[in-house]
Write a protein that holds these residues in place. Structure first.
Motif, PDB file in Angstrom:
ATOM      1  N   HIS A  59      -7.972  -3.131  10.415  1.00  0.00           N
ATOM      2  CA  HIS A  59      -6.730  -3.909  10.508  1.00  0.00           C
ATOM      3  C   HIS A  59      -6.004  -3.915   9.168  1.00  0.00           C
ATOM      4  N   ASN A  60      -6.743  -4.179   8.105  1.00  0.00           N
ATOM      5  CA  ASN A  60      -6.145  -4.226   6.777  1.00  0.00           C
ATOM      6  C   ASN A  60      -5.594  -2.860   6.373  1.00  0.00           C
ATOM      7  N   TYR A  61      -6.384  -1.806   6.575  1.00  0.00           N
ATOM      8  CA  TYR A  61      -5.971  -0.501   6.056  1.00  0.00           C
ATOM      9  C   TYR A  61      -4.911   0.159   6.924  1.00  0.00           C
ATOM     10  N   LEU A  62      -4.936  -0.056   8.228  1.00  0.00           N
ATOM     11  CA  LEU A  62      -3.877   0.482   9.067  1.00  0.00           C
ATOM     12  C   LEU A  62      -2.575  -0.289   8.855  1.00  0.00           C
ATOM     13  N   LEU A  63      -2.668  -1.605   8.690  1.00  0.00           N
ATOM     14  CA  LEU A  63      -1.476  -2.389   8.389  1.00  0.00           C
ATOM     15  C   LEU A  63      -0.882  -1.970   7.046  1.00  0.00           C
ATOM     16  N   ARG A  64      -1.725  -1.819   6.034  1.00  0.00           N
ATOM     17  CA  ARG A  64      -1.244  -1.382   4.725  1.00  0.00           C
ATOM     18  C   ARG A  64      -0.571  -0.010   4.808  1.00  0.00           C
ATOM     19  N   HIS A  65      -1.180   0.893   5.546  1.00  0.00           N
ATOM     20  CA  HIS A  65      -0.596   2.230   5.672  1.00  0.00           C
ATOM     21  C   HIS A  65       0.782   2.140   6.322  1.00  0.00           C
ATOM     22  N   TRP A  66       0.910   1.334   7.353  1.00  0.00           N
ATOM     23  CA  TRP A  66       2.189   1.174   8.042  1.00  0.00           C
ATOM     24  C   TRP A  66       3.243   0.570   7.111  1.00  0.00           C
ATOM     25  N   LEU A  67       2.856  -0.461   6.377  1.00  0.00           N
ATOM     26  CA  LEU A  67       3.793  -1.078   5.430  1.00  0.00           C
ATOM     27  C   LEU A  67       4.237  -0.079   4.362  1.00  0.00           C
ATOM     28  N   ALA A  68       3.290   0.697   3.850  1.00  0.00           N
ATOM     29  CA  ALA A  68       3.621   1.681   2.818  1.00  0.00           C
ATOM     30  C   ALA A  68       4.530   2.777   3.358  1.00  0.00           C
ATOM     31  N   GLU A  69       4.390   3.102   4.651  1.00  0.00           N
ATOM     32  CA  GLU A  69       5.294   4.082   5.252  1.00  0.00           C
ATOM     33  C   GLU A  69       6.743   3.628   5.178  1.00  0.00           C
ATOM     34  N   GLY A  70       6.958   2.324   5.176  1.00  0.00           N
ATOM     35  CA  GLY A  70       8.307   1.790   5.037  1.00  0.00           C
ATOM     36  C   GLY A  70       8.740   1.616   3.594  1.00  0.00           C
ATOM     37  N   GLY A  71       7.843   2.027   2.660  1.00  0.00           N
ATOM     38  CA  GLY A  71       8.169   1.915   1.241  1.00  0.00           C
ATOM     39  C   GLY A  71       7.786   0.592   0.617  1.00  0.00           C
ATOM     40  N   LEU A  72       7.028  -0.215   1.312  1.00  0.00           N
ATOM     41  CA  LEU A  72       6.602  -1.509   0.781  1.00  0.00           C
ATOM     42  C   LEU A  72       5.275  -1.380   0.051  1.00  0.00           C
ATOM     43  N   ASP A  73       5.064  -2.237  -0.925  1.00  0.00           N
ATOM     44  CA  ASP A  73       3.763  -2.389  -1.560  1.00  0.00           C
ATOM     45  C   ASP A  73       3.145  -3.660  -1.000  1.00  0.00           C
ATOM     46  N   PRO A  74       2.094  -3.545  -0.192  1.00  0.00           N
ATOM     47  CA  PRO A  74       1.519  -4.736   0.442  1.00  0.00           C
ATOM     48  C   PRO A  74       1.038  -5.789  -0.543  1.00  0.00           C
ATOM     49  N   ASP A  75       0.714  -5.369  -1.777  1.00  0.00           N
ATOM     50  CA  ASP A  75       0.197  -6.321  -2.758  1.00  0.00           C
ATOM     51  C   ASP A  75       1.293  -6.977  -3.585  1.00  0.00           C
TER      52      ASP A  75
ATOM     53  N   LEU B  99      -0.857 -10.904   1.832  1.00  0.00           N
ATOM     54  CA  LEU B  99      -1.862 -10.655   2.864  1.00  0.00           C
ATOM     55  C   LEU B  99      -2.987 -11.662   2.702  1.00  0.00           C
ATOM     56  N   THR B 100      -3.404 -12.239   3.807  1.00  0.00           N
ATOM     57  CA  THR B 100      -4.465 -13.235   3.787  1.00  0.00           C
ATOM     58  C   THR B 100      -5.461 -12.918   4.889  1.00  0.00           C
ATOM     59  N   VAL B 101      -6.622 -13.543   4.834  1.00  0.00           N
ATOM     60  CA  VAL B 101      -7.683 -13.311   5.816  1.00  0.00           C
ATOM     61  C   VAL B 101      -7.822 -14.534   6.708  1.00  0.00           C
ATOM     62  N   VAL B 102      -7.807 -14.298   8.018  1.00  0.00           N
ATOM     63  CA  VAL B 102      -8.019 -15.351   9.010  1.00  0.00           C
ATOM     64  C   VAL B 102      -8.971 -14.798  10.070  1.00  0.00           C
ATOM     65  N   PRO B 103     -10.041 -15.505  10.410  1.00  0.00           N
ATOM     66  CA  PRO B 103     -10.951 -15.017  11.454  1.00  0.00           C
ATOM     67  C   PRO B 103     -10.215 -14.796  12.763  1.00  0.00           C
ATOM     68  N   PRO B 104     -10.607 -13.788  13.545  1.00  0.00           N
ATOM     69  CA  PRO B 104      -9.872 -13.447  14.767  1.00  0.00           C
ATOM     70  C   PRO B 104      -9.572 -14.609  15.703  1.00  0.00           C
TER      71      PRO B 104
END
Length: 375
Positions: A155-171, A176-181
């Motif tokens: 979830h984290n790495y696919l979301l990051r990849h998608w955000l970066a495709e739009g030119g965003l830096d996820p950090d 980004l935060t962690v929440v149990p499912p």
């Protein structure tokens, strides 16, 4: 559904296993192979006595597997890499014997963000989302908060990849935060987060609550990507290879059963009874039907072809961990990917006369390599 006509092929019984195999899972739709294997008597058929326990979070499941309270677990794909590297202070060498599913996650955003977008065309493009983030920044508004279920997750790495495709830096451009499912839908409804990436049925549950809308699935980012794995605790497969092989055979048989359309209704009944008693049936059924808010997904949740654990697929997650600085450079690829073993799967598949699944879709490539795209 009568088991004598519709049950999957029974794995071959080699010998009874007297001890109980302690097997943990987090309540998600892709835990279905484990729940089905128990409900249909497939563990019994191979002489395994299995105690299935639902864990409240990935961190709790990880710790129990690492410190010996569990023998095996339903585990996030990148988590064995994190354990091998000792990330977050927990180090253990687990054995990945099978995959438990492909696809199955959704990226869900708040109603407020949908209104700001003006129109939600699914799958939401990375460029459209990035434009929204930049527009908010130009207006001096707070950065958006998106939740993932664990730091070392698809979830984290696919979301990051998608955000970066739009030119965003996820950090830098978002938080980004962690929440149990099981908590993501309520956090979205409460306004604590603006969106999340989590396994089903939690995206469908959030939509049913009226808390948000499903924007895309992770299968839209990497079609038929590996998701969860069946992982055994350190040395378990070496100490008791028969139990590990038998358990894997039962899981493969369950995965085959799950991909038969005629079994979807019973699969939903099993999951509702065993994992999601408080959810509406339609929320659980969506993933099995390959739907998101009534619209078909191009890459829906599937089980059978994902059972062969492929080290080359896990390598993509490792590259993302390096890309975002989540793993020390000193950790070698061979050490990080050592948990993936196909020999257990092949031994189990031989008992079922199971052919090797077809080659999966290649992972997405990074436009600028595997380094973070900083503005």
């Amino acid at each position: 559904m009568p088991l004598d006509t519709d049950a999957p092929p029974r794995p071959t019984l080699r010998r009874p296993v007297l001890r109980t195999l302690r097997l943990g899972f987090v309540p998600l739709t892709d835990a279905a192979p484990l729940l089905v294997a128990q409900e249909l008597g497939l563990f019994d058929a191979v002489g395994l006595r299995v105690a299935l326990t639902a864990e409240p979070s990935w961190a709790a499941l990880r710790d129990k597997l690492a410190f010996g309270a569990l023998d095996a677990a339903h585990m996030l794909g990148p988590m064995p890499i994190a354990l091998a590297a000792g990330l977050t202070g927990v180090k253990a060498q687990v054995t990945v014997a099978a995959g438990l599913g492909a696809n199955g996650n959704t990226i869900t955003i708040s109603n407020a963000l949908v209104q700001e977008l003006g129109r939600l065309a699914r799958p939401l493009g990375a460029a459209s989302f990035a434009a929204l983030v930049r527009r908010r920044a130009a207006q001096g508004r707070r950065p958006l908060t998106l939740a993932v279920v664990f730091p070392f997750s698809s979830h984290n790495y696919l979301l990051r990849h998608w955000l970066a495709e739009g030119g965003l830096d996820p950090d830098r451009d978002l938080r980004l935060t962690v929440v149990p499912p099981p908590m993501v839908a309520q956090r979205l409804a409460d306004g604590a987060i603006d969106g999340f990436c989590a396994g089903e049925p939690w995206g469908s549950h959030a939509a049913a609550l009226g808390a948000g809308r499903i924007a895309l699935s992770t299968g839209d980012i990497w079609p038929n990507h590996p998701e969860k794995v069946l992982a055994f605790a350190a040395d378990y497969a070496t100490r008791d290879p028969e139990s590990a092989t038998a358990c894997t055979a039962a899981v493969i048989a369950a995965a085959r059963w799950l991909d038969e359309p005629a079994n979807q209704a019973e699969a939903v009944n099993i999951l509702r009874r065993r994992a999601f008693p408080r959810l509406d049936r339609a929320e659980i059924a969506a993933a099995f039907e390959g739907m998101a808010e009534g619209l078909p997904l191009d890459a829906p949740l599937r089980f059978h072809n994902a059972t062969l654990p492929r080290r080359e697929q896990a390598a993509w997650f490792l590259r993302q961990m390096r890309r975002w600085g989540h793993i020390p450079a000193a950790v070698s690829d061979s050490a990080a990917l050592a948990p993936w073993r196909q020999d257990i799967w092949r031994a189990a598949a031989a008992r079922l006369h199971e052919a090797e699944p077809p080659a999966p879709s290649p992972p997405p490539s990074s436009p600028l390599g595997d380094s973070p795209e900083h503005a």
